[in-house]
Write a protein that holds these residues in place. Structure first.
Motif, PDB file in Angstrom:
ATOM      1  N   HIS A  14      25.731 -26.787  -2.055  1.00 33.23           N
ATOM      2  CA  HIS A  14      25.065 -25.493  -2.026  1.00 33.23           C
ATOM      3  C   HIS A  14      25.957 -24.482  -1.318  1.00 33.23           C
ATOM      4  O   HIS A  14      26.953 -24.851  -0.700  1.00 33.23           O
ATOM      5  CB  HIS A  14      23.731 -25.568  -1.260  1.00 33.23           C
ATOM      6  N   CYS A  33      22.033 -18.877  -1.941  1.00 33.55           N
ATOM      7  CA  CYS A  33      22.896 -19.999  -2.305  1.00 33.55           C
ATOM      8  C   CYS A  33      23.880 -19.489  -3.350  1.00 33.55           C
ATOM      9  O   CYS A  33      23.457 -18.951  -4.366  1.00 33.55           O
ATOM     10  CB  CYS A  33      22.064 -21.144  -2.865  1.00 33.55           C
ATOM     11  N   GLU A  73      26.451 -21.378  -4.685  1.00 32.50           N
ATOM     12  CA  GLU A  73      27.080 -22.424  -5.486  1.00 32.50           C
ATOM     13  C   GLU A  73      26.036 -22.900  -6.478  1.00 32.50           C
ATOM     14  O   GLU A  73      24.913 -23.215  -6.084  1.00 32.50           O
ATOM     15  CB  GLU A  73      27.500 -23.616  -4.600  1.00 32.50           C
ATOM     16  N   TYR A  74      26.416 -22.973  -7.760  1.00 31.75           N
ATOM     17  CA  TYR A  74      25.434 -23.421  -8.747  1.00 31.75           C
ATOM     18  C   TYR A  74      24.998 -24.848  -8.428  1.00 31.75           C
ATOM     19  O   TYR A  74      25.824 -25.750  -8.337  1.00 31.75           O
ATOM     20  CB  TYR A  74      26.001 -23.350 -10.158  1.00 31.75           C
ATOM     21  N   CYS A  75      23.681 -25.044  -8.220  1.00 31.76           N
ATOM     22  CA  CYS A  75      23.214 -26.345  -7.741  1.00 31.76           C
ATOM     23  C   CYS A  75      22.112 -26.926  -8.618  1.00 31.76           C
ATOM     24  O   CYS A  75      21.564 -27.970  -8.306  1.00 31.76           O
ATOM     25  CB  CYS A  75      22.714 -26.207  -6.307  1.00 31.76           C
ATOM     26  N   HIS A  88      18.733 -22.764  -9.173  1.00 32.70           N
ATOM     27  CA  HIS A  88      19.733 -22.210  -8.245  1.00 32.70           C
ATOM     28  C   HIS A  88      19.449 -20.745  -7.915  1.00 32.70           C
ATOM     29  O   HIS A  88      19.545 -20.318  -6.767  1.00 32.70           O
ATOM     30  CB  HIS A  88      21.125 -22.360  -8.869  1.00 32.70           C
ATOM     31  N   MET A  95      17.057 -20.001  -5.089  1.00 34.78           N
ATOM     32  CA  MET A  95      17.293 -20.615  -3.782  1.00 34.78           C
ATOM     33  C   MET A  95      17.706 -19.537  -2.792  1.00 34.78           C
ATOM     34  O   MET A  95      18.875 -19.221  -2.645  1.00 34.78           O
ATOM     35  CB  MET A  95      18.366 -21.701  -3.890  1.00 34.78           C
TER      36      MET A  95
HETATM   37 CU1  CUA Z   1      21.577 -24.236  -3.926  1.00 34.83          CU
HETATM   38 CU2  CUA Z   1      22.514 -22.910  -5.696  1.00 34.83          CU
END
Ligand code: CUA
Length: 161
Positions: free
Chosen positions: A102, A137, A139-141, A145, A148
């Protein structure tokens, strides 16, 4: 070696562009006090519940007045949320992830780190201005995402409540 006049111009133009780009990166990093967060400390992401520090993440005020915030990122939220810290006090964030990669970026500030499973990212920020700051966030999670987000509430401890 004979290099065509026009080719020489383009070669130097390319070198000049690279120098400008590198200079921009270094100059902005220096002027915005951007520093890479540490990823030196390791932690078992599957055992956060047993960690004295991360089983109950939150804001701790040390006896010298400095503030430590432990944060766990997981799909698709940050814990704790909201995070409440005082103005004009060094705030040390210790961030880790319970599942996947993340990001932890406090918009409008220079606080920006990755939250990686297995590592503790640590960085220290001082917030001069009170207010509500969105934490995102970056970062692609996973599928959620984009949702987030968290909230950082910075309050002036001297102002009356
Ligand atoms: Cu956690 Cu995107």
């Amino acid at each position: 070696m004979n290099v065509e006049f026009y080719e020489r111009i383009w070669m130097w133009a390319a070198v000049g562009l690279i120098a400008i780009f590198m200079g921009t990166v270094v100059g902005l990093a220096a002027s915005n006090a951007v520093h890479p967060p540490s990823h030196m400390e390791t932690i078992d992401p599957g055992a956060l519940a047993d960690s004295p520090e991360f089983s109950n993440p939150g804001v701790i005020v040390r006896s010298d007045g400095s503030v430590v915030v432990t944060v766990v990122a997981q799909m698709f939220s940050f814990s704790p949320n909201p995070i409440e810290v005082p103005t004009n006090r060094p705030v040390t964030f210790r961030v880790t992830s319970a599942d996947v990669d993340h990001g932890f970026e406090i918009f409008g500030t220079n606080a920006n780190s990755m939250a990686l499973p297995g590592y503790v990212s640590q960085f220290t920020v001082t917030f001069p201005k009170p207010g509500n700051y969105t934490i995102g966030c970056n970062e692609y999670c996973g599928l959620m995402h984009h949702s987030m987000v968290g909230m950082l509430v910075v309050t002036d401890p001297r102002s009356s409540r």
